[in-house]
Design a protein around this motif. Structure first.
Motif, PDB file in Angstrom:
ATOM      1  N   LEU A  39      39.833  39.886  32.955  1.00 52.76           N
ATOM      2  CA  LEU A  39      40.678  38.746  33.313  1.00 52.76           C
ATOM      3  C   LEU A  39      39.815  37.584  33.805  1.00 52.76           C
ATOM      4  O   LEU A  39      38.810  37.793  34.487  1.00 52.76           O
ATOM      5  CB  LEU A  39      41.674  39.137  34.393  1.00 52.76           C
ATOM      6  CG  LEU A  39      42.830  40.046  33.958  1.00 52.76           C
ATOM      7  CD1 LEU A  39      43.650  40.465  35.182  1.00 52.76           C
ATOM      8  CD2 LEU A  39      43.726  39.342  32.944  1.00 52.76           C
ATOM      9  N   PRO A  40      40.189  36.342  33.477  1.00 53.15           N
ATOM     10  CA  PRO A  40      39.427  35.178  33.960  1.00 53.15           C
ATOM     11  C   PRO A  40      39.346  35.182  35.484  1.00 53.15           C
ATOM     12  O   PRO A  40      40.310  35.492  36.182  1.00 53.15           O
ATOM     13  CB  PRO A  40      40.266  33.990  33.464  1.00 53.15           C
ATOM     14  CG  PRO A  40      41.006  34.519  32.273  1.00 53.15           C
ATOM     15  CD  PRO A  40      41.304  35.960  32.595  1.00 53.15           C
ATOM     16  N   GLY A  41      38.166  34.856  35.977  1.00 49.10           N
ATOM     17  CA  GLY A  41      37.970  34.829  37.412  1.00 49.10           C
ATOM     18  C   GLY A  41      37.670  36.183  38.016  1.00 49.10           C
ATOM     19  O   GLY A  41      37.384  36.279  39.208  1.00 49.10           O
ATOM     20  N   ARG A  42      37.765  37.238  37.203  1.00 48.57           N
ATOM     21  CA  ARG A  42      37.482  38.608  37.630  1.00 48.57           C
ATOM     22  C   ARG A  42      38.131  38.939  38.987  1.00 48.57           C
ATOM     23  O   ARG A  42      37.440  39.276  39.956  1.00 48.57           O
ATOM     24  CB  ARG A  42      35.962  38.838  37.693  1.00 48.57           C
ATOM     25  CG  ARG A  42      35.317  38.851  36.332  1.00 48.57           C
ATOM     26  CD  ARG A  42      33.804  38.960  36.424  1.00 48.57           C
ATOM     27  NE  ARG A  42      33.360  40.215  36.997  1.00 48.57           N
ATOM     28  CZ  ARG A  42      33.232  41.363  36.323  1.00 48.57           C
ATOM     29  NH1 ARG A  42      33.545  41.400  35.036  1.00 48.57           N
ATOM     30  NH2 ARG A  42      32.792  42.459  36.912  1.00 48.57           N
ATOM     31  N   PRO A  43      39.461  38.856  39.047  1.00 52.49           N
ATOM     32  CA  PRO A  43      40.128  39.249  40.294  1.00 52.49           C
ATOM     33  C   PRO A  43      39.849  40.714  40.611  1.00 52.49           C
ATOM     34  O   PRO A  43      39.818  41.553  39.712  1.00 52.49           O
ATOM     35  CB  PRO A  43      41.616  39.022  39.986  1.00 52.49           C
ATOM     36  CG  PRO A  43      41.701  39.080  38.489  1.00 52.49           C
ATOM     37  CD  PRO A  43      40.409  38.523  37.980  1.00 52.49           C
ATOM     38  N   ASP A  44      39.636  41.001  41.897  1.00 49.62           N
ATOM     39  CA  ASP A  44      39.236  42.372  42.246  1.00 49.62           C
ATOM     40  C   ASP A  44      40.181  43.049  43.239  1.00 49.62           C
ATOM     41  O   ASP A  44      39.888  44.120  43.753  1.00 49.62           O
ATOM     42  CB  ASP A  44      37.811  42.394  42.797  1.00 49.62           C
ATOM     43  CG  ASP A  44      37.647  41.616  44.091  1.00 49.62           C
ATOM     44  OD1 ASP A  44      38.616  40.941  44.521  1.00 49.62           O
ATOM     45  OD2 ASP A  44      36.553  41.660  44.687  1.00 49.62           O
ATOM     46  N   ARG A  45      41.324  42.405  43.522  1.00 50.47           N
ATOM     47  CA  ARG A  45      42.317  43.018  44.390  1.00 50.47           C
ATOM     48  C   ARG A  45      43.653  43.035  43.655  1.00 50.47           C
ATOM     49  O   ARG A  45      43.978  42.104  42.911  1.00 50.47           O
ATOM     50  CB  ARG A  45      42.432  42.263  45.710  1.00 50.47           C
ATOM     51  CG  ARG A  45      41.082  42.050  46.399  1.00 50.47           C
ATOM     52  CD  ARG A  45      41.227  41.638  47.840  1.00 50.47           C
ATOM     53  NE  ARG A  45      41.714  42.744  48.665  1.00 50.47           N
ATOM     54  CZ  ARG A  45      41.931  42.636  49.972  1.00 50.47           C
ATOM     55  NH1 ARG A  45      41.720  41.489  50.592  1.00 50.47           N
ATOM     56  NH2 ARG A  45      42.360  43.675  50.666  1.00 50.47           N
ATOM     57  N   VAL A  46      44.402  44.090  43.860  1.00 53.09           N
ATOM     58  CA  VAL A  46      45.687  44.257  43.172  1.00 53.09           C
ATOM     59  C   VAL A  46      46.793  44.393  44.204  1.00 53.09           C
ATOM     60  O   VAL A  46      46.650  45.123  45.192  1.00 53.09           O
ATOM     61  CB  VAL A  46      45.670  45.508  42.261  1.00 53.09           C
ATOM     62  CG1 VAL A  46      47.072  45.791  41.710  1.00 53.09           C
ATOM     63  CG2 VAL A  46      44.676  45.325  41.115  1.00 53.09           C
ATOM     64  N   VAL A  47      47.870  43.663  43.979  1.00 48.35           N
ATOM     65  CA  VAL A  47      49.091  43.816  44.765  1.00 48.35           C
ATOM     66  C   VAL A  47      50.227  44.006  43.771  1.00 48.35           C
ATOM     67  O   VAL A  47      50.295  43.288  42.773  1.00 48.35           O
ATOM     68  CB  VAL A  47      49.366  42.588  45.658  1.00 48.35           C
ATOM     69  CG1 VAL A  47      50.692  42.753  46.407  1.00 48.35           C
ATOM     70  CG2 VAL A  47      48.224  42.365  46.644  1.00 48.35           C
TER      71      VAL A  47
END
Length: 278
Positions: free
Chosen positions: A108-116
């Motif tokens: 995913l763009p920005g490489r998010p590393d937390r999930v809610v």
């Protein structure tokens, strides 16, 4: 903005939608609960978050107010349109119309590393295992049915302990954080929910190791009333030898083994030539 029951009904009516019970569509309609859940997530202003199943966006807005960026993944096309209305062109939220099981979070763009996420109960376990299948996600703060959460955190000796408990324990430290009453949803579901925090273990197996471990764990728990010997030898020709190498009593049932013992067992099966199923 947190949606009230009136807001939810209005949005659904305007877009010709109705909650689908089969998909677990119950929308958060209590502002205090949304604030409580987002606060308990312990997010930082520079975090980049993936939200799975944003629905109509009550939590999405609260998350976006708390972090740098939110990528909201929604599979329902109708809800995507309604969500766009709620978000009103905010540039700190990207809505992705997709099945989260088909999304490689690592890419995913920005490489998010937390999930809610407020996970659909029917697919909660596959989804949480999926987000940890890559290497980027470091933790997840997810809502699931209370019974599912209890199964996730169960240990040896608990009646809920099983294959799912082991698979999650091998990749993450899992704890129930909050209990969420059914009354804060519309329509009101038939079950209570819990928020579960799963934090990636620093010693988590590699993706290849996880695939092999899943095969071993599934075989060991195939029939709960049967012993490890009987379950494993149905799949692995070297089961007896591997159990001896791993110093595990073949007369035990899988539910008697802690997660770490399955790592030892998997290595025993591999070294004795059981790495290929017959």
């Amino acid at each position: 903005m947190t949606l009230t029951p009136t807001d939810v009904r209005g949005l659904l009516d305007r877009h010709g939608l109705a909650p689908r019970k089969s998909d677990g569509q119950n929308f958060l309609v209590d502002p205090n609960t949304v604030t409580r859940l987002v606060t308990a997530a312990e997010l930082e202003p520079d975090d980049r978050v993936v939200e799975i199943g944003p629905g109509l966006g009550s939590m999405t807005v609260a998350l976006a107010d708390a972090v740098e960026h939110v990528t909201a993944i929604e599979v329902d096309a109708g809800l995507v349109v309604a969500l766009d209305e709620v978000l009103d062109g905010r540039d700190d939220v990207t809505v992705l119309h997709a099945d989260a099981m088909d999304v490689d979070v690592d890419r995913l763009p920005g490489r998010p590393d937390r999930v809610v996420a407020n996970l659909p109960y029917s697919v909660a376990t596959p989804l949480v295992l999926h987000v940890f299948a890559g290497e980027v996600v470091r933790d997840a703060w997810v809502m699931v049915q209370r019974e599912v959460g209890e199964r996730w955190v169960a240990g040896v000796g608990d009646s809920a302990y099983g294959a799912v408990s082991v698979k999650l324990a091998l990749v993450a430290d899992v704890q129930i954080g909050l209990v969420v009453p059914r009354s804060v949803f519309w329509p009101v579901p038939n079950v209570d929910s819990v928020m579960v925090r799963a934090t990636r273990r620093p010693d988590a197996p590699t993706p290849a190791e996880r695939r092999w471990l899943r095969t071993v764990v599934d075989a060991a728990f195939a029939q709960r009333r049967k012993t490890l010997r009987n379950n494993l030898r149905r799949v692995f020709p070297t089961a007896e030898q591997a159990l001896e190498v791993a110093a595990i009593d073949p007369g035990l049932r899988a539910e008697a083994l802690p997660p770490a013992a399955f790592v030892t067992l998997a290595e025993g099966l591999r070294t004795t030539g059981g790495g290929r199923t017959p």
